[in-house]
Structures are given as C-alpha cells and as structure tokens.
Design an enzyme around this catalytic site. Structure first.
Site, PDB file in Angstrom:
ATOM      1  N   CYS A  92       0.802  -1.236   0.000  1.00  0.00           N
ATOM      2  CA  CYS A  92       0.000   0.000   0.000  1.00  0.00           C
ATOM      3  C   CYS A  92       0.831   1.281   0.000  1.00  0.00           C
ATOM      4  O   CYS A  92       0.837   2.017  -0.981  1.00  0.00           O
ATOM      5  CB  CYS A  92      -0.934  -0.006   1.206  1.00  0.00           C
ATOM      6  SG  CYS A  92      -2.126  -1.346   1.120  1.00  0.00           S
TER       7      CYS A  92
HETATM    8  N1  LIG Z   1      -2.651  -5.881   1.906  1.00  0.00           N
HETATM    9  C1  LIG Z   1      -3.118  -4.792   2.486  1.00  0.00           C
HETATM   10  O1  LIG Z   1      -2.780  -4.482   3.636  1.00  0.00           O
HETATM   11  C2  LIG Z   1      -4.120  -3.895   1.781  1.00  0.00           C
HETATM   12  C3  LIG Z   1      -4.792  -2.932   2.534  1.00  0.00           C
HETATM   13  C4  LIG Z   1      -5.709  -2.110   1.924  1.00  0.00           C
HETATM   14  C5  LIG Z   1      -5.912  -2.215   0.547  1.00  0.00           C
HETATM   15  N2  LIG Z   1      -5.220  -3.139  -0.189  1.00  0.00           N
HETATM   16  C6  LIG Z   1      -5.501  -3.209  -1.624  1.00  0.00           C
HETATM   17  O2  LIG Z   1      -6.321  -4.341  -1.875  1.00  0.00           O
HETATM   18  C7  LIG Z   1      -5.993  -4.926  -3.134  1.00  0.00           C
HETATM   19  C8  LIG Z   1      -5.629  -6.392  -2.944  1.00  0.00           C
HETATM   20  O3  LIG Z   1      -4.467  -6.466  -2.132  1.00  0.00           O
HETATM   21  P1  LIG Z   1      -4.027  -7.791  -1.370  1.00  0.00           P
HETATM   22  O4  LIG Z   1      -2.982  -7.380  -0.397  1.00  0.00           O
HETATM   23  O5  LIG Z   1      -5.221  -8.550  -0.899  1.00  0.00           O
HETATM   24  O6  LIG Z   1      -3.355  -8.593  -2.571  1.00  0.00           O
HETATM   25  P2  LIG Z   1      -2.908 -10.137  -2.557  1.00  0.00           P
HETATM   26  O7  LIG Z   1      -1.828 -10.255  -3.566  1.00  0.00           O
HETATM   27  O8  LIG Z   1      -2.699 -10.598  -1.160  1.00  0.00           O
HETATM   28  O9  LIG Z   1      -4.201 -10.888  -3.080  1.00  0.00           O
HETATM   29  C9  LIG Z   1      -4.706 -10.742  -4.369  1.00  0.00           C
HETATM   30  C10 LIG Z   1      -5.219 -12.094  -4.825  1.00  0.00           C
HETATM   31  O10 LIG Z   1      -5.852 -11.902  -6.085  1.00  0.00           O
HETATM   32  C11 LIG Z   1      -5.578 -13.043  -6.880  1.00  0.00           C
HETATM   33  N3  LIG Z   1      -5.810 -12.646  -8.265  1.00  0.00           N
HETATM   34  C12 LIG Z   1      -5.024 -11.937  -9.095  1.00  0.00           C
HETATM   35  N4  LIG Z   1      -5.656 -11.755 -10.282  1.00  0.00           N
HETATM   36  C13 LIG Z   1      -6.857 -12.357 -10.182  1.00  0.00           C
HETATM   37  C14 LIG Z   1      -7.958 -12.505 -11.070  1.00  0.00           C
HETATM   38  N5  LIG Z   1      -7.957 -11.964 -12.296  1.00  0.00           N
HETATM   39  N6  LIG Z   1      -9.015 -13.218 -10.648  1.00  0.00           N
HETATM   40  C15 LIG Z   1      -9.035 -13.760  -9.407  1.00  0.00           C
HETATM   41  N7  LIG Z   1      -8.036 -13.637  -8.516  1.00  0.00           N
HETATM   42  C16 LIG Z   1      -6.960 -12.937  -8.909  1.00  0.00           C
HETATM   43  C17 LIG Z   1      -4.160 -13.408  -6.537  1.00  0.00           C
HETATM   44  O11 LIG Z   1      -3.882 -14.761  -6.855  1.00  0.00           O
HETATM   45  C18 LIG Z   1      -4.137 -13.140  -5.035  1.00  0.00           C
HETATM   46  O12 LIG Z   1      -4.470 -14.282  -4.288  1.00  0.00           O
HETATM   47  C19 LIG Z   1      -4.874  -4.070  -3.706  1.00  0.00           C
HETATM   48  O13 LIG Z   1      -5.417  -3.086  -4.535  1.00  0.00           O
HETATM   49  C20 LIG Z   1      -4.272  -3.416  -2.474  1.00  0.00           C
HETATM   50  O14 LIG Z   1      -3.655  -2.185  -2.779  1.00  0.00           O
HETATM   51  C21 LIG Z   1      -4.347  -3.993   0.409  1.00  0.00           C
END
Ligand SMILES: NC(=O)c1ccc[n+]([C@@H]2O[C@H](COP(=O)([O-])OP(=O)(O)OC[C@H]3O[C@@H](n4cnc5c(N)ncnc54)[C@H](O)[C@@H]3O)[C@@H](O)[C@H]2O)c1
Length: 458
Positions: A286
């Site tokens: 993030c």
């Molecule tokens: N991790 C954090 O602390 C956090 C906090 C707030 C916001 N975010 C935001 O949330 C979003 C997700 O982040 P995250 O940390 O959960 O990511 P992550 O990488 O942990 O998880 C994303 C998941 O999506 C899957 N994926 C990718 N493409 C896909 C598709 N086309 N169809 C289905 N699944 C798919 C991946 O295999 C993965 O398991 C990002 O935009 C991030 O900026 C993250």
C-alpha cells in the site's frame, strides 16, 4: 425479461429493491474476486454473517486450501474458515462461470506499479472482463482494489455497459476502499469503518446496505471518485508523514540527538501533533505504491504533487542510510563491510506478518551484498526470500531464514533489526551480538542499559 410497460425509473426502482431485500434476508449470494490479504477476510466475514459466499481465484492452490478449511492469511484463523465451509456457506473456485450466480461481486485483486511507477490495473481489467462476460440484470459490483480516481466510472462502467446493460436499470456499480491492517489484532474487517461511493446514488445505497451487514460503521459518499481519492489521501498522508519522520531521524543522527526521545516528547502535546516513526524504509502493498496512483492521475491533469515525490525520495533512501549505519558501526570496530557477517533480523515489511512485498529488507540485503558482506537472516514468519520480483530492481540468490541460535548471534559482526517481530527475545540478542543497528526502536531503555552490545539506533 424487461417488461415494456415499465419506465426506466420504475425498472431501476424494482431492481434496487429486489437487491436490498435479498441482502436484508441474507439470501444474496456474495462473490469475492481475489482471495489475498483483503479478499479472504472479507469473504469469510460475509459467510460468517450468514451469507452464501463464493471466492474466485486464479491460484488453484489457494482455492483448494480454502475448500479444505485452511487459511493462509495470518489474520484469518483456519477454524473460522472450516466453520463456514462445513456449513456450506463458503467455497472457493477458479471457475469464473459461477460469477453469474452472484448477486453482489466484490473485486479485491492486486494493483501494483509498473517498473515505470505507473499504475498497473491489468488485474482489475482481467477480473472485470470475467464479470462483464456474465453480467446480468440485478447484480451490484464493487471495486475494492486501491486505484486512481476515475477507475470505476471511466474504466469499469464502459466495460459493463458495452454488454448492452444499463447502470441503475440493470446493474449497480460502486467503489469501496479496503483498509485492512494485516497483523493488527485490534482492528479487523468488522470494526474498521468502511467508505462507500457509488457511481450513482442507487449504487451507493445498495453497496452501503451490503457492507452494513458485516461492518459496524459505513460512511457513504457522493461518488466512486470521492471514495477512490479518500483511500489515496489516507495512504499518501502516511507516506508523507513517515517521510517527515525519516528526515527527522537522519537530521537527529547528524546532530547526535535521540530521534525516538524527540518524538516521544513531542507526542505529549494533546492536540495538533500525531506521532509518526522513522524506519528502514516503507514496504507492503500500500504505502509505497498508492501515492503513485494519485501522482499519475494528477499528472494526467497537468498537476505535479511535490509532497508525494519528496516523501518517496526521502523514504526510498532509508535502506541506504541503514547500510551507512552498519558501515559506520563496523568501521568503529576497525572492520570492513567486505567479508563481514551481517545478520538481518526480520525481512517482512512490518512486524508480525509474513509479507515481504516491497520490504526495505530486500533493498538493504541487496546493498549489503553489493558491498561484499556475508548476509544471513532470521524471520520467524518468512522461511525464504527471493529477489526476482518483476516489480523491484533487487536481484540475487535467494536466502533462507536461519535459526536464531547463540552461535549465529555471536558469529555476526553486526545484527540489523529491520523488522521488530514481537516473538524475538531482544534481551538475548543484546547479550550475544557485538554490534546492533536498531531501525525500529525495538530495544527499549532497560534492554539497552543492560546490553553488552554496542547499539546504533536510527
Ligand atoms: N494488503 C493490504 O494491507 C491492503 C490494505 C488495503 C488495501 N489493499 C488493496 O487491496 C488490493 C488487494 O491487495 P491484497 O494485499 O489482498 O493482494 P494479494 O496479492 O494478497 O491478493 C490478491 C489475490 O488476487 C488473486 N488474483 C489476481 N488476479 C486475479 C484474477 N484476475 N481473478 C481472481 N483472482 C486474482 C491473486 O492470486 C491473489 O491471491 C490491492 O489493490 C491493495 O492495494 C491492500
């Protein structure tokens, strides 16, 4: 089928109320695309509150683990997953055809940066394409992935309308930023207030109603763009203030003043000051990335955000500063960096999580190795680190976590505390290591006073 006797407005009214009733009665089927740090807790929360919830993943092994009742995310206990899988309320799949069975679909896929630091929304596009293929009347779509203002109505809306369906009359569309804070036991999905902004008022109303079943406090805003911008403001605020704290740390180091004591003193002011702390650099999915989404969008409109660029410049130089502290410490012992044994404590980007994405530890290790140091690391949460992530400039041989034995600590010419994981016995580290660079203020006053090690603090 749409009845010709109904006007567009009446049709929209019916569709909205059908969805609201389904949600109220917990008969709405919820789909979550992307089951990572954000998507899995959300999916489990809906299932725990009585909804039928289906998770969509491209990673088959993740879908299999969830269906077997196993969680791979620290903040989600396997027991909770098992409960809802057994109750047949939760399943995960790689078959996107099931999207057609969902009434609400929430997108939680990654939003990284390209090497050029431009937004990479290809994962959002891929997920939305899967939705668009199956989109039908009566669905509400919510984007949660962090992105630049305008993504929901400039990019997603045309993709869905291209299928011949009309917003409000046939489907609803909103943005609701995720605020999950991995590793924070006090704030989990259910007690972190949620901001929701629909592309239309009906979209806001339905999406707000949906989240109100799993989150105590839902704050509706007037548009998806406001919600998108609010998320970027939150994370840019952190990046800029951490940048300020990091600059202060470097300044205090030059003036030989204890930064942490300065911050502690300033924080006694009950108004107008909020403490932020320095560190080895910023990491995770993030804070290092999100401000660039705002910067990129601002530049599209001829506006340059100097705060964001400056914070990035200061924060990205912290690994270099940490390596300088190691070098200074070794120099005082008449040792060269080349050939020295350096033990890095913690490689995750923050304490008590296993996430190494954008972790400053990678850059620190890379710099130490470039100077000829023998680098080993210990991290109770991360068994191996690779340096071949396409999104970073760091490269080199992978490393495996070594056990934190007495011999390991004694053999290190310098120990660097990069991540202050709670379960490390810092007292023991101080009693065995000769030189410690503490980038997190992990060694409190008592430990420092009793320590036989030489300690350099950020
Ligand atoms: N991790 C954090 O602390 C956090 C906090 C707030 C916001 N975010 C935001 O949330 C979003 C997700 O982040 P995250 O940390 O959960 O990511 P992550 O990488 O942990 O998880 C994303 C998941 O999506 C899957 N994926 C990718 N493409 C896909 C598709 N086309 N169809 C289905 N699944 C798919 C991946 O295999 C993965 O398991 C990002 O935009 C991030 O900026 C993250």
């Amino acid at each position: 089928m749409r009845s010709p006797s109904l006007s567009g407005l009446e049709f929209a009214y019916l569709m909205k109320n059908e969805l609201i009733n389904l949600i109220t009665n917990k008969q709405a089927h919820i789909g979550v695309i992307g089951l990572g740090y954000v998507g899995l807790p959300l999916l489990v929360e809906f299932a725990s509150k009585g909804f039928k919830a289906t998770g969509f993943e491209v990673d088959e092994s993740k879908a299999e683990q969830i269906n077997a009742g196993t969680s791979y995310i620290g903040d989600v206990p396997s027991r909770k997953v098992q409960e809802v899988v057994d109750a047949r309320r939760l399943q995960a799949t790689t078959d996107f055809n099931h999207l057609g069975e969902c009434d609400a679909i929430i997108i939680c896929v990654p939003t990284p940066l390209r090497k050029t630091k431009e937004p990479d929304i290809s994962y959002i596009l891929a997920a939305s394409e899967e939705i668009a293929k199956r989109l039908h009347r009566g669905q509400v779509i919510v984007l949660e992935s962090t992105t630049y203002p305008g993504t929901t109505d400039e990019v997603l809306l045309p993709m869905f309308e291209e299928k011949g369906l009309k917003l409000d009359e046939d489907f609803l569309l909103a943005f609701s930023p995720e605020r999950v804070d991995p590793g924070n036991p006090s704030f989990l999905t259910h007690n972190i207030p949620k901001v929701v902004g629909g592309v239309t008022p009906d979209s806001t109303e339905v999406a707000t109603h949906l989240y109100s079943h799993i989150v105590k406090d839902v704050h509706g805003v007037s548009s998806a763009r406001v919600a998108e911008a609010a998320k970027l403001l939150e994370n840019t605020f952190r990046a800029v203030n951490i940048g300020m704290a990091n600059e202060m740390a470097r300044l205090c180091y030059a003036l030989n003043i204890d930064t942490w004591e300065v911050i502690r003193a300033a924080a006694t002011k009950p108004f107008g000051f909020m403490p932020f702390y320095p560190g080895p650099g910023i990491g995770g999915h993030c804070i290092p990335l999100d401000p660039h989404y705002l910067l990129w969008k601002a530049r599209q409109h001829g506006f340059d955000s100097r705060f964001i660029s400056l914070a990035e410049e200061v924060n990205s130089r912290m690994p270099e500063h940490v390596v300088q502290l190691v070098s200074d410490g070794l120099n005082d012992e008449r040792k060269a960096m080349k050939g020295s044994n350096v033990l890095v404590l913690g490689v995750a980007y923050k304490k008590d999580v296993n996430d190494v994405r954008e972790s400053p530890a990678l850059s620190i290790i890379d710099r130490l190795r470039a100077k000829g140091a023998n680098v080993r690391y210990h991290d109770p949460f991360v068994s191996e680190v690779r340096f071949d992530d396409a999104h970073t400039d760091v490269s080199g041989e992978p490393l495996e976590s070594v056990p934190l034995t007495d011999e390991e600590l004694r053999a290190a010419d310098c120990v660097i505390i990069v991540t202050d994981h709670s379960e490390i016995d810092y007292k023991r580290v101080c009693s065995l290591a000769p030189l410690i660079v503490d980038t997190r203020n992990a060694l409190n006053g008592d430990i420092r006073r009793e320590s036989s090690a030489r300690i350099i603090r950020l």
